[in-house]
Design a protein around this motif. Sequence first.
Motif, PDB file in Angstrom:
ATOM      1  N   GLY A  19      40.067  49.890  40.652  1.00  0.00           N
ATOM      2  CA  GLY A  19      38.820  49.203  41.096  1.00  0.00           C
ATOM      3  C   GLY A  19      38.997  48.175  42.273  1.00  0.00           C
ATOM      4  O   GLY A  19      38.236  48.438  43.186  1.00  0.00           O
ATOM      5  N   ALA A  20      39.651  47.391  42.147  1.00  0.00           N
ATOM      6  CA  ALA A  20      40.220  46.458  43.023  1.00  0.00           C
ATOM      7  C   ALA A  20      40.499  47.025  44.301  1.00  0.00           C
ATOM      8  O   ALA A  20      40.461  46.427  45.285  1.00  0.00           O
ATOM      9  N   TYR A  23      37.573  49.202  46.003  1.00  0.00           N
ATOM     10  CA  TYR A  23      36.464  48.290  46.809  1.00  0.00           C
ATOM     11  C   TYR A  23      36.523  48.135  48.179  1.00  0.00           C
ATOM     12  O   TYR A  23      35.693  48.215  48.865  1.00  0.00           O
ATOM     13  N   PHE A  27      33.921  51.183  48.986  1.00  0.00           N
ATOM     14  CA  PHE A  27      32.447  50.524  48.403  1.00  0.00           C
ATOM     15  C   PHE A  27      32.050  49.699  49.476  1.00  0.00           C
ATOM     16  O   PHE A  27      30.742  49.620  49.762  1.00  0.00           O
ATOM     17  N   GLN A  28      32.986  48.802  50.063  1.00  0.00           N
ATOM     18  CA  GLN A  28      32.561  47.497  51.020  1.00  0.00           C
ATOM     19  C   GLN A  28      31.728  48.549  52.066  1.00  0.00           C
ATOM     20  O   GLN A  28      30.807  47.882  52.540  1.00  0.00           O
TER      21      GLN A  28
END
Length: 67
Positions: A19-20, A23, A27-28
């Motif tokens: 997830g990190a 991102y 996603f960003q």
Amino acid sequence: MTPNLSTMLIFGSFISLIGATFYPIYFQPLMWLEEAKKEQAINRAGIVQEDVQPPGLKVWSDPFGRK
């Protein structure tokens, strides 16, 4: 520690790491579309598409555009 707890911590850490990682890549830019479009315009400013595009391939398109 019990075996189940340590297994859950290992898998939880792995999922958190994925997830990190995703991102800032995925996603960003989706959440900050205008800034991503500005960065894309700056990054592609000096590129002549015909020089880098192999012949016969589809022309670059806007990844943020709707289909």
